[in-house]
Write a protein that holds these residues in place. Structure first.
Motif, PDB file in Angstrom:
ATOM      1  N   MET A 236      36.035  65.879  -3.721  1.00  0.00           N
ATOM      2  CA  MET A 236      35.943  65.429  -2.323  1.00  0.00           C
ATOM      3  C   MET A 236      35.837  63.906  -2.257  1.00  0.00           C
ATOM      4  SD  MET A 236      33.407  66.937   0.559  1.00  0.00           S
ATOM      5  CE  MET A 236      33.463  68.647   0.057  1.00  0.00           C
ATOM      6  N   LYS A 237      36.634  63.327  -1.394  1.00  0.00           N
ATOM      7  CA  LYS A 237      36.618  61.856  -1.331  1.00  0.00           C
ATOM      8  C   LYS A 237      35.461  61.345  -0.495  1.00  0.00           C
ATOM      9  CE  LYS A 237      39.156  58.504  -1.360  1.00  0.00           C
ATOM     10  NZ  LYS A 237      39.834  57.523  -0.511  1.00  0.00           N
ATOM     11  N   ARG A 238      35.046  60.155  -0.809  1.00  0.00           N
ATOM     12  CA  ARG A 238      33.986  59.485  -0.080  1.00  0.00           C
ATOM     13  C   ARG A 238      34.458  59.192   1.347  1.00  0.00           C
ATOM     14  NH1 ARG A 238      30.182  57.300  -3.342  1.00  0.00           N
ATOM     15  NH2 ARG A 238      31.405  56.813  -5.154  1.00  0.00           N
ATOM     16  N   PRO A 239      33.653  59.519   2.346  1.00  0.00           N
ATOM     17  CA  PRO A 239      34.068  59.226   3.727  1.00  0.00           C
ATOM     18  C   PRO A 239      33.998  57.722   4.010  1.00  0.00           C
ATOM     19  CG  PRO A 239      31.844  60.124   3.699  1.00  0.00           C
ATOM     20  CD  PRO A 239      32.367  60.219   2.287  1.00  0.00           C
ATOM     21  N   THR A 240      34.866  57.261   4.927  1.00  0.00           N
ATOM     22  CA  THR A 240      34.856  55.850   5.314  1.00  0.00           C
ATOM     23  C   THR A 240      34.408  55.730   6.763  1.00  0.00           C
ATOM     24  OG1 THR A 240      37.055  55.701   6.269  1.00  0.00           O
ATOM     25  CG2 THR A 240      36.903  55.626   3.865  1.00  0.00           C
ATOM     26  N   MET A 241      34.330  54.510   7.221  1.00  0.00           N
ATOM     27  CA  MET A 241      33.936  54.300   8.612  1.00  0.00           C
ATOM     28  C   MET A 241      34.897  54.984   9.572  1.00  0.00           C
ATOM     29  SD  MET A 241      32.418  50.505   9.128  1.00  0.00           S
ATOM     30  CE  MET A 241      30.768  50.118   8.516  1.00  0.00           C
ATOM     31  N   LYS A 242      36.155  55.007   9.198  1.00  0.00           N
ATOM     32  CA  LYS A 242      37.158  55.659  10.044  1.00  0.00           C
ATOM     33  C   LYS A 242      36.790  57.129  10.241  1.00  0.00           C
ATOM     34  CE  LYS A 242      41.716  53.808   9.392  1.00  0.00           C
ATOM     35  NZ  LYS A 242      42.771  53.895   8.385  1.00  0.00           N
ATOM     36  N   ASP A 243      36.406  57.766   9.147  1.00  0.00           N
ATOM     37  CA  ASP A 243      36.029  59.182   9.229  1.00  0.00           C
ATOM     38  C   ASP A 243      34.832  59.370  10.149  1.00  0.00           C
ATOM     39  OD1 ASP A 243      38.010  59.825   7.306  1.00  0.00           O
ATOM     40  OD2 ASP A 243      36.644  59.194   5.702  1.00  0.00           O
ATOM     41  N   VAL A 244      33.862  58.501   9.994  1.00  0.00           N
ATOM     42  CA  VAL A 244      32.676  58.592  10.832  1.00  0.00           C
ATOM     43  C   VAL A 244      33.069  58.354  12.285  1.00  0.00           C
ATOM     44  CG1 VAL A 244      30.400  57.644  11.317  1.00  0.00           C
ATOM     45  CG2 VAL A 244      31.186  57.825   8.960  1.00  0.00           C
ATOM     46  N   ALA A 245      33.940  57.353  12.490  1.00  0.00           N
ATOM     47  CA  ALA A 245      34.371  57.011  13.849  1.00  0.00           C
ATOM     48  C   ALA A 245      35.030  58.218  14.515  1.00  0.00           C
ATOM     49  CB  ALA A 245      35.339  55.831  13.803  1.00  0.00           C
ATOM     50  N   ARG A 246      35.913  58.864  13.791  1.00  0.00           N
ATOM     51  CA  ARG A 246      36.591  60.038  14.322  1.00  0.00           C
ATOM     52  C   ARG A 246      35.566  61.113  14.686  1.00  0.00           C
ATOM     53  NH1 ARG A 246      41.276  60.084  11.655  1.00  0.00           N
ATOM     54  NH2 ARG A 246      40.008  60.035   9.762  1.00  0.00           N
ATOM     55  N   ALA A 247      34.664  61.375  13.742  1.00  0.00           N
ATOM     56  CA  ALA A 247      33.667  62.426  13.962  1.00  0.00           C
ATOM     57  C   ALA A 247      32.764  62.118  15.154  1.00  0.00           C
ATOM     58  CB  ALA A 247      32.818  62.624  12.702  1.00  0.00           C
ATOM     59  N   ALA A 248      32.495  60.841  15.367  1.00  0.00           N
ATOM     60  CA  ALA A 248      31.579  60.476  16.449  1.00  0.00           C
ATOM     61  C   ALA A 248      32.318  60.160  17.741  1.00  0.00           C
ATOM     62  CB  ALA A 248      30.721  59.287  16.030  1.00  0.00           C
ATOM     63  N   GLY A 249      33.652  60.126  17.657  1.00  0.00           N
ATOM     64  CA  GLY A 249      34.431  59.830  18.853  1.00  0.00           C
ATOM     65  C   GLY A 249      34.292  58.395  19.330  1.00  0.00           C
ATOM     66  N   VAL A 250      34.173  57.474  18.382  1.00  0.00           N
ATOM     67  CA  VAL A 250      34.097  56.056  18.736  1.00  0.00           C
ATOM     68  C   VAL A 250      35.049  55.273  17.848  1.00  0.00           C
ATOM     69  CG1 VAL A 250      31.706  56.159  19.543  1.00  0.00           C
ATOM     70  CG2 VAL A 250      32.200  55.704  17.128  1.00  0.00           C
ATOM     71  N   SER A 251      35.060  53.965  18.010  1.00  0.00           N
ATOM     72  CA  SER A 251      35.929  53.153  17.163  1.00  0.00           C
ATOM     73  C   SER A 251      35.181  52.753  15.900  1.00  0.00           C
ATOM     74  CB  SER A 251      36.359  51.895  17.901  1.00  0.00           C
ATOM     75  OG  SER A 251      35.338  50.937  17.822  1.00  0.00           O
ATOM     76  N   PRO A 252      35.931  52.440  14.842  1.00  0.00           N
ATOM     77  CA  PRO A 252      35.300  52.036  13.581  1.00  0.00           C
ATOM     78  C   PRO A 252      34.347  50.857  13.777  1.00  0.00           C
ATOM     79  CG  PRO A 252      37.637  52.394  13.248  1.00  0.00           C
ATOM     80  CD  PRO A 252      37.394  52.545  14.719  1.00  0.00           C
ATOM     81  N   MET A 253      34.704  49.974  14.688  1.00  0.00           N
ATOM     82  CA  MET A 253      33.881  48.797  14.922  1.00  0.00           C
ATOM     83  C   MET A 253      32.488  49.187  15.404  1.00  0.00           C
ATOM     84  SD  MET A 253      34.062  45.689  14.382  1.00  0.00           S
ATOM     85  CE  MET A 253      32.388  45.115  14.255  1.00  0.00           C
ATOM     86  N   THR A 254      32.449  50.165  16.247  1.00  0.00           N
ATOM     87  CA  THR A 254      31.150  50.624  16.743  1.00  0.00           C
ATOM     88  C   THR A 254      30.328  51.221  15.600  1.00  0.00           C
ATOM     89  OG1 THR A 254      32.083  51.056  18.921  1.00  0.00           O
ATOM     90  CG2 THR A 254      30.019  52.166  18.378  1.00  0.00           C
ATOM     91  N   VAL A 255      31.007  51.952  14.746  1.00  0.00           N
ATOM     92  CA  VAL A 255      30.316  52.499  13.586  1.00  0.00           C
ATOM     93  C   VAL A 255      29.766  51.353  12.748  1.00  0.00           C
ATOM     94  CG1 VAL A 255      30.542  53.851  11.488  1.00  0.00           C
ATOM     95  CG2 VAL A 255      31.793  54.523  13.540  1.00  0.00           C
ATOM     96  N   SER A 256      30.587  50.346  12.517  1.00  0.00           N
ATOM     97  CA  SER A 256      30.152  49.196  11.735  1.00  0.00           C
ATOM     98  C   SER A 256      28.879  48.613  12.313  1.00  0.00           C
ATOM     99  CB  SER A 256      31.257  48.135  11.709  1.00  0.00           C
ATOM    100  OG  SER A 256      30.790  46.942  11.129  1.00  0.00           O
TER     101      SER A 256
END
Lengths: 332, 332
Positions: free
Chosen positions: B1-21
């Motif tokens: 299983m690959k390590r999740p990135t901010m993009k993955d978190v962003a998708r899951a949370a329904g926000v942009s990667p920047m917000t995750v950052s």
DNA sequence: GTGAAAGCGCTAACAT
DNA sequence: ATGTTAGCGCTTTCAC
């Protein structure tokens, strides 16, 4: 002055960054002539490749870095282990991040989190008392973990330990064979796995001789040399003081030996050997374990995991050796 | 299983990667509600920020990592120093890469190159015998360097050492005061700066008493306990054997003490204190230095450099302490 | 043999 | 309060 990048080198050599990349990393597809001009520019600018950026983009995953997490790097036992791990890593072109936990679960988590955030390929871990569920997710993410010295409860990983229980039992059996019946146990925190094992070995030996464990002679929680010295003083003040001592690690042994004089007639066996232990009086026998072998074995396991070994977790148990010193000397 | 990135978190949370950052790094400008949803996604995916990628882009430069390069991590002296450095680093939220050089210039270069390729902010260095011109370019690139235990020839950097010469002189003066005139010198490789200093102190003391140095009593190049033991045997076989010994590091001292028995009537002073040194016989006096202070001082210097201190390089000299043991005991 | 374009995971700078 | 764009320094991929 800022660090030069491949772009800078490319400009200086009059080629594209891609060519610099190939030249610097020794990839094929660069003519000897260009390679020379690149090398010249590299030297002139003092360029060095940024391996963090490199690892970010590379298809071959991994950072060639492992994390070593021990209880206390200043402890000679872990220092020897660390050096041995570092040698194995160096042989593989791998770097080692180190961290001491002080046996505090919180600090352990901080250190491990910082290590995994740096994308270490693997973790060599002397686990603290705490739980280790937090390692599950990094492990699914690809971080390999191997435990040394102690297992981590509820974590299915390779583990390298020594035969703590059998070693302790042999030590105490030796004392019993010398005719002792009042043998004190001086140990570190009972929460630590090795300490529980060594205590179990102590009980095994007593039980085999039909001697009940006397709670007054058992002291846990000795965390420093002075703790050990104080515990010894208390034991000797007892109505029926012990005639022999079993000390369960190098720190406690040193605390006890520092408080004893040549005139004191007690038999002592300590877990862990250390330099000049054979020159002390009263004589000190030891259960010797090999920290270098421990570290090297654990490092090998970790690297084979990093190299893709997906077989079931292994448990390796290395053997201790009883070294008897003073009268009654035997050897092993 | 690959390590999740901010993009993955962003998708899951329904926000942009920047917000995750922003959320993950605790920056302002995220509403409590979104922050909670992000945190939820982070936990669910087991996301952890990739600090290597982060450091690549951040304006605030630095990787919060330093490199510690010692002679031998397994040597208790350097182990204590390393632990002390690690504690200071931990306090600053900084990680430590370690490497042992074995006093081989080649391995030193390899280790340092690997460290700088990882963009360490600074280097804490126990320099080998070799030259250190290769450090010039990394230093211009921003890597700070501090030397500990020994200076690096021709390198203008902060340096933390002890008063080796004065300490050695005081040690030998003590032996002279006891009436000794045939005092042997047992030292490590003369190429090592500390050894040259300590030898100079030995000569200083002799000269002050008008005693010429007897080459037969001076042994260099002792690199192990067995080397030291062999040198001692040779010295004692001399027509006019020494009546006192000055040993210039812990390894040599241990080698010598391991070869001496309680019946041997020689006075010994060794450089470096170690556990239970006070329990040996014949009694062992020592010149004690404080590896913890050495490490902590060097770490402080390094961090203030990393924090932007551009003043002229400093040399800090810590003091040693003579600890006299056995008859003639004095204290300091 | 060489280079242009894209993108690794993240954040600075500027939108909105 | 949130998103978009660009780019850190490097390598992959695919062109030439």
């Amino acid at each position: 002055m800022k660090r030069p990048t491949m772009k800078d080198v490319a400009r200086a050599a009059g080629v594209s960054p891609m060519t610099v990349s190939r030249a610097v990393s020794g990839e094929p597809g660069v003519s000897p002539g260009t390679a020379a001009r690149v090398e010249q520019a590299v030297r002139q600018l003092g360029y060095q490749r940024n391996d963090n950026a490199r690892n970010l983009r590379r298809k071959i995953p991994g950072t060639s870095t492992i994390g070593l997490v021990v209880d206390d790097l200043a402890n000679p036992f872990y220092a020897l282990m660390a050096r041995s791990v570092e040698d194995e890593a160096h042989r593989r072109g791998c770097l080692v991040l180190v961290g001491s936990t002080n046996d505090e679960p919180r600090r352990e988590r901080e250190v491990i989190a910082a290590f995994t955030a740096r994308q270490v390929d693997g973790l060599l871990l002397v686990p603290t008392i705490g739980g280790h569920g937090f390692l599950k997710q990094p492990m699914e993410g690809g971080t390999r973990v191997v435990c040394v010295d102690r297992p981590a409860k509820g974590l299915a990983v390779d583990t390298v330990t020594v035969d703590n229980r059998a070693g302790a039992e042999r030590a105490v059996r030796h004392l019993l064979a010398q005719g002792h019946t009042r043998i004190a146990y001086l140990g570190d925190r009972f929460g630590i796995w090795t300490q529980r094992e060594r205590h179990a070995g102590y009980r095994d030996a007593l039980a085999a001789h039909g001697i009940p464990e006397d709670p007054a002679l058992v002291r846990h929680d000795l965390r420093s040399r002075s703790d050990a010295a104080a515990a010894l003083a208390a034991l000797r003040a007892l109505p029926g003081p012990p005639t022999a001592l079993f000390t369960t690690n190098d720190v406690i042994t040193m605390g006890v030996m520092g408080a004893l004089g040549p005139a004191d007639r007690v038999d002592v066996v300590g877990f862990d050997d250390f330099p000049l232990a054979d020159r002390l009086s009263p004589p000190l026998s030891v259960v010797s374990q090999d920290p270098v072998a421990l570290g090297a074995t654990a490092a090998h396991l970790l690297f084979s995991r990093i190299d893709g070994d997906r077989s079931a977790p292994r448990s390796v148990v290395l053997l201790t050796r009883l070294i008897v010193r003073g009268p009654g000397q035997r050897g092993s």
